[in-house]
Design a protein around this motif. Structure first.
Motif, PDB file in Angstrom:
ATOM      1  N   PHE B  99       0.852  -1.200   0.000  1.00  0.00           N
ATOM      2  CA  PHE B  99       0.000   0.000   0.000  1.00  0.00           C
ATOM      3  C   PHE B  99       0.880   1.238   0.000  1.00  0.00           C
ATOM      4  N   PHE B 100       0.272   2.327  -0.448  1.00  0.00           N
ATOM      5  CA  PHE B 100       0.931   3.624  -0.302  1.00  0.00           C
ATOM      6  C   PHE B 100      -0.002   4.582   0.415  1.00  0.00           C
ATOM      7  N   VAL B 101       0.590   5.389   1.275  1.00  0.00           N
ATOM      8  CA  VAL B 101      -0.162   6.454   1.937  1.00  0.00           C
ATOM      9  C   VAL B 101       0.603   7.761   1.743  1.00  0.00           C
ATOM     10  N   GLY B 102      -0.087   8.841   1.818  1.00  0.00           N
ATOM     11  CA  GLY B 102       0.565  10.145   1.663  1.00  0.00           C
ATOM     12  C   GLY B 102      -0.466  11.235   1.846  1.00  0.00           C
ATOM     13  N   THR B 103      -0.194  12.234   1.234  1.00  0.00           N
ATOM     14  CA  THR B 103       1.002  13.024   0.989  1.00  0.00           C
ATOM     15  C   THR B 103       0.531  14.434   1.095  1.00  0.00           C
ATOM     16  N   TYR B 104       1.130  15.236   1.920  1.00  0.00           N
ATOM     17  CA  TYR B 104       0.539  16.559   2.115  1.00  0.00           C
ATOM     18  C   TYR B 104       0.938  17.561   1.041  1.00  0.00           C
ATOM     19  N   ILE B 105       1.764  17.114   0.081  1.00  0.00           N
ATOM     20  CA  ILE B 105       2.045  17.950  -1.092  1.00  0.00           C
ATOM     21  C   ILE B 105       1.240  17.369  -2.249  1.00  0.00           C
ATOM     22  N   SER B 106       0.240  18.113  -2.702  1.00  0.00           N
ATOM     23  CA  SER B 106      -0.673  17.570  -3.710  1.00  0.00           C
ATOM     24  C   SER B 106       0.031  17.176  -4.996  1.00  0.00           C
ATOM     25  N   ALA B 107       1.018  17.981  -5.414  1.00  0.00           N
ATOM     26  CA  ALA B 107       1.698  17.684  -6.676  1.00  0.00           C
ATOM     27  C   ALA B 107       2.452  16.351  -6.583  1.00  0.00           C
ATOM     28  N   VAL B 108       2.977  16.030  -5.414  1.00  0.00           N
ATOM     29  CA  VAL B 108       3.675  14.751  -5.222  1.00  0.00           C
ATOM     30  C   VAL B 108       2.654  13.616  -5.210  1.00  0.00           C
ATOM     31  N   SER B 109       1.551  13.845  -4.527  1.00  0.00           N
ATOM     32  CA  SER B 109       0.498  12.840  -4.477  1.00  0.00           C
ATOM     33  C   SER B 109       0.033  12.483  -5.891  1.00  0.00           C
ATOM     34  N   ASN B 110      -0.044  13.502  -6.723  1.00  0.00           N
ATOM     35  CA  ASN B 110      -0.501  13.331  -8.095  1.00  0.00           C
ATOM     36  C   ASN B 110       0.352  12.313  -8.857  1.00  0.00           C
ATOM     37  N   THR B 111       1.668  12.507  -8.855  1.00  0.00           N
ATOM     38  CA  THR B 111       2.531  11.604  -9.636  1.00  0.00           C
ATOM     39  C   THR B 111       2.737  10.270  -8.909  1.00  0.00           C
ATOM     40  N   ALA B 112       2.847  10.327  -7.584  1.00  0.00           N
ATOM     41  CA  ALA B 112       3.122   9.095  -6.831  1.00  0.00           C
ATOM     42  C   ALA B 112       1.955   8.118  -6.940  1.00  0.00           C
ATOM     43  N   SER B 113       0.724   8.646  -6.906  1.00  0.00           N
ATOM     44  CA  SER B 113      -0.429   7.748  -7.002  1.00  0.00           C
ATOM     45  C   SER B 113      -0.512   7.123  -8.391  1.00  0.00           C
ATOM     46  N   ASP B 114      -0.133   7.913  -9.383  1.00  0.00           N
ATOM     47  CA  ASP B 114      -0.115   7.404 -10.747  1.00  0.00           C
ATOM     48  C   ASP B 114       0.918   6.272 -10.879  1.00  0.00           C
ATOM     49  N   ALA B 115       2.075   6.480 -10.258  1.00  0.00           N
ATOM     50  CA  ALA B 115       3.122   5.443 -10.284  1.00  0.00           C
ATOM     51  C   ALA B 115       2.653   4.191  -9.537  1.00  0.00           C
ATOM     52  N   ALA B 116       1.933   4.383  -8.432  1.00  0.00           N
ATOM     53  CA  ALA B 116       1.447   3.236  -7.643  1.00  0.00           C
ATOM     54  C   ALA B 116       0.455   2.403  -8.449  1.00  0.00           C
ATOM     55  N   LEU B 117      -0.287   3.076  -9.323  1.00  0.00           N
ATOM     56  CA  LEU B 117      -1.271   2.350 -10.150  1.00  0.00           C
ATOM     57  C   LEU B 117      -0.576   1.348 -11.078  1.00  0.00           C
ATOM     58  N   ARG B 118       0.624   1.689 -11.526  1.00  0.00           N
ATOM     59  CA  ARG B 118       1.354   0.773 -12.413  1.00  0.00           C
ATOM     60  C   ARG B 118       1.696  -0.531 -11.689  1.00  0.00           C
ATOM     61  N   TYR B 119       1.724  -0.506 -10.375  1.00  0.00           N
ATOM     62  CA  TYR B 119       1.987  -1.716  -9.577  1.00  0.00           C
ATOM     63  C   TYR B 119       0.690  -2.293  -8.994  1.00  0.00           C
ATOM     64  N   ASN B 120      -0.448  -1.748  -9.418  1.00  0.00           N
ATOM     65  CA  ASN B 120      -1.757  -2.165  -8.882  1.00  0.00           C
ATOM     66  C   ASN B 120      -1.816  -2.030  -7.359  1.00  0.00           C
ATOM     67  N   ARG B 121      -1.306  -0.933  -6.859  1.00  0.00           N
ATOM     68  CA  ARG B 121      -1.323  -0.698  -5.421  1.00  0.00           C
ATOM     69  C   ARG B 121      -2.277   0.456  -5.090  1.00  0.00           C
ATOM     70  N   ILE B 122      -2.978   0.300  -4.000  1.00  0.00           N
ATOM     71  CA  ILE B 122      -3.846   1.372  -3.518  1.00  0.00           C
ATOM     72  C   ILE B 122      -2.998   2.548  -3.048  1.00  0.00           C
ATOM     73  N   TYR B 123      -3.420   3.769  -3.391  1.00  0.00           N
ATOM     74  CA  TYR B 123      -2.787   4.980  -2.854  1.00  0.00           C
ATOM     75  C   TYR B 123      -3.825   5.653  -1.948  1.00  0.00           C
ATOM     76  N   TRP B 124      -3.625   5.497  -0.653  1.00  0.00           N
ATOM     77  CA  TRP B 124      -4.607   5.986   0.326  1.00  0.00           C
ATOM     78  C   TRP B 124      -4.145   7.350   0.809  1.00  0.00           C
TER      79      TRP B 124
END
Lengths: 296, 408
Positions: B99-124
């Motif tokens: 799992f991934f959790v985050g992120t109080y910087i929205s711009a980081v959350s934006n790219t990191a969640s997209d990257a997590a999707l490539r691994y089929n992981r939830i970004y909470w």
């Protein structure tokens, strides 16, 4: 009308901040011919040094100034001797070196502070002078007076002392100055130290005004570069009046046009001055080209 | 015969290997990658958010973990969008985070969640504020905390229900100045605030934008001062917020009430302005642990656990929102009985708890974009150098009253 004069005063006082930060940069730019990207971070280091002196040693920031400025002179001289002097014949490498110093200073302070914002207690910054409905912050008046005093003192130093005359000679032509027996390397050392000490003075005087962060130097440096080019390379009065002009333009355009557009407006004027008069408003005509010429 | 024996042996060996592999994976802790800035100028709040996660994980592990497995938090340092991608790549590929959790910087959350999707992981996501993060419709993105619009809504409601009555003014007679930093963060909040105030009948006398790195904001303050608002509301960051307040003080600008959004409720602002000047200023922010137990059940236990583990008061309120977000994720894992993206998403869609069920006062019910519709900020006020919760009404301790709204 009262508002107009309040904007005028705030513009002049803001100009004082820009002048103070720019004078040291202009000296280095004009003499050593280095675009010192780390100058803003030197202001930042001086701000943290002042904060340290005041918070942990209990020294008034205006007294800490007399400790911080000489320390910054030594620091600047050391940087020039150890980092920049060996790269004297590699102007591009010198620019990269100052950029490296910028990153080094920023990240060192980051590591030490973990990015926490710090401010001096409100008592130092809360004094306000109020006259006929016009208001001015006491700490900003001090900055303006200091910038004015430093500009005059520096002009006197450059006009009337031997080291000052040596600096002016190097500004005009490095090779001829060397032929006249001037120790150019020592002049560089003195100038870089002096420019760094002036950044130290700026940092100490600005500490009561701002919330400190490792990135605060970058907020000043963009305007300072504009002031240096606008005022004229190597010209102390140019940096002083250039700072005032930028401050006034920023204040009036921020109030009467839009605060979000104020930087854009003074950059338009900056570009226009560059097109019409590349040497800047008070710079020596042709001085802007000297740095591009091969020199030894 | 030999052939039959051999094939039976092969099947048995395969079954044994499969069961061993299952047992091994069940014995392994569930690794959760926390994507936040842990170095650089934003590290202070990144650390604070991770502390909230860790407290929720400690709490769950003390009860034996979830679905028979312990939980483990791994940190992925990211201060910029590209670093967000790199941190996810490392944590998913090398450290096998589920799992991934985050992120109080929205711009980081934006790219990191997209990257997590490539691994089929939830970004909470627990702490990012940008509205468009859920608008993207990423199948792995779920946000448990409040977002920019929630801040705008609560600020308008608090002006209507709390500040206007305290100033003894009808909302329709109220003049409001909206000041904001000029990135998408401040601009989107200001636009919604303007719409909401105008709908309520309040008069928006001006909207001012400023650059948060500006070294002088006198022009912004003089513009607001000349409009003579009753209430001055600001959305921004710590340095520009402090500079604006200092300039207000210097210019003698004294609106009847000052409200700040998202920042202004930490020691950094106290350092810059001092308790005397801050007295009475209100801040719309993440819920603070001083609220009532009926509003935020578990808030005082959270505060005690935080002090016990870190030997100090929370640095910022973001950590309690992160703590609650992690609790919600753990509940979703328990309900799903599995860590796969599809099952967690299905379990999250079914989560339904009314407000005031968590320490922050949140409930949980995700909309079709997977934004929690029951997560809202609260309003605190500076009183004698401390921030105390003053809104909503049922979050306010019985001995707390709104004080000194008017500036001296």
């Amino acid at each position: 009308m009262e508002t107009f004069f309040n904007i005028l005063i705030s513009g002049i006082l803001l100009g004082g901040i820009y002048s103070l930060v720019s004078i040291g940069l202009n000296l280095i730019f004009g003499v050593v011919r280095i675009v010192n990207f780390a100058q803003g971070e030197i202001v930042m280091l001086a701000m943290y040094a002042t904060y340290f002196c005041t918070t942990y040693l209990g020294i008034n920031p205006y007294i800490a100034l007399f400790l911080v400025a000489p320390l910054m002179f030594l620091f600047g001289a050391a940087v020039q001797r150890i980092v920049l002097q060996p790269l004297q014949n590699e102007p591009m490498m010198q620019i990269f070196a100052t950029f490296g110093l910028l990153i080094l200073f920023e990240n060192s302070v980051l590591a030490l502070t973990r990015g926490e914002a710090h401010s001096l207690s409100g008592a130092y910054s809360s004094m306000v002078i109020s006259l006929f409905g016009l208001k001015a912050s006491g700490v900003r008046i001090v900055v303006f007076l200091a910038a004015t005093g430093i500009a005059f003192a520096l002009m006197f130093f450059l006009q009337n002392t031997m080291p000052g005359k040596a600096i002016r000679a190097v500004i005009q032509d490095r090779q001829s100055a060397r032929l006249m027996g001037i120790n150019v390397e020592r002049t560089y050392l003195l100038t870089f130290g002096l420019g760094t000490a002036l950044a130290g003075v700026a940092g100490a005087l600005l500490t009561p005004i701002y919330t400190l962060s490792p990135y605060i130097g970058g907020n000043f440096i963009l305007a300072a570069f504009a002031v240096v080019v606008l005022g004229g390379l190597g010209s102390v009065p140019g940096a002083y009046f250039g700072g005032l002009i930028v401050g006034l333009i920023e204040s009036f355009s921020g109030y009467y046009v839009d605060p979000a557009l104020k930087q854009a407006i003074w950059f338009i004027i900056f570009v226009a001055v560059l097109v019409v008069r590349p040497s800047g408003l008070m710079g020596q005509v042709g001085a802007e080209e000297v740095g591009l010429r091969e020199q030894s | 015969m030999t052939r039959k024996l051999s094939s039976r042996f092969s099947i048995a060996a395969l079954l044994f290997a499969a069961s061993m592999s299952l047992a091994w994976s069940q014995a392994q802790p569930i690794r959760i990658g926390a994507i936040n800035p842990f170095s650089g100028p934003l590290a202070l709040y990144g650390d604070e958010v991770a502390r909230g996660y860790q407290l929720a994980i400690d709490e769950a592990n003390a009860k034996g973990g979830v679905i028979g497995r312990k939980l483990e938090l791994l940190r992925g340092d990211a201060s910029s969008p590209p670093q967000g991608i790199a941190a996810v790549e490392k944590l998913a590929g090398q450290d096998k985070c589920e799992f991934f959790v985050g992120t109080y910087i929205s711009a980081v959350s934006n790219t990191a969640s997209d990257a997590a999707l490539r691994y089929n992981r939830i970004y909470w996501d627990t702490n990012a504020l940008a509205g468009d993060l859920t608008e993207r419709g990423l199948p792995n993105f779920i946000r448990s905390g409040p977002y920019a619009d929630s801040f705008a809504v609560v600020s308008a409601d608090a002006v209507n229900e709390l500040l206007a009555p305290a100033l003894k003014k009808d909302i329709k007679a109220l003049k409001v100045w909206i000041e904001h930093e000029d990135s998408i963060f401040g601009t989107s909040i200001a636009q919604l605030q303007k719409t909401l105030f105008e709908k309520m009948g309040a008069k928006v006398v001006g909207v001012g934008a400023h650059n948060f790195r500006a070294i002088d904001l006198t022009d912004s303050i003089l513009r607001a001062k000349s409009a003579e608002p009753d209430i001055w509301i600001e959305t921004g960051y710590v340095p520009d917020g402090s500079l604006l307040l200092r300039t207000m003080r210097d210019q003698g600008f004294k609106p009847q009430a000052i409200m700040m959004l998202a920042t202004g409720d930490t020691f950094e602002t106290l350092d810059a302005l001092g308790a005397k000047y801050l007295e009475g200023i209100t801040v719309v922010g993440y819920p603070h642990p001083d609220q009532t137990e009926t509003y935020g059940p578990g808030a005082s236990a959270y505060l005690a656990a935080y002090k016990d583990k870190y030997n100090r008061e929370p640095i910022a309120p973001q950590s309690m929102t992160a703590y609650v977000g992690m609790q919600m994720l753990i509940e979703a894992i328990a309900a799903a009985g599995d860590t796969s993206m599809e099952k967690i998403r299905a379990a999250a869609a079914k989560m339904d708890k009314p407000s005031k069920k968590y320490a922050t006062g949140f409930g949980v019910k995700f909309d079709d974009k997977f934004q929690n519709t029951r997560a809202f900020p609260t309003v605190v006020q500076w009183q004698s150098g401390k921030v105390v919760t003053v809104y909503p009404k049922d979050a306010v301790q019985p001995n707390v009253k709104l004080v000194n709204l008017a500036r001296e």
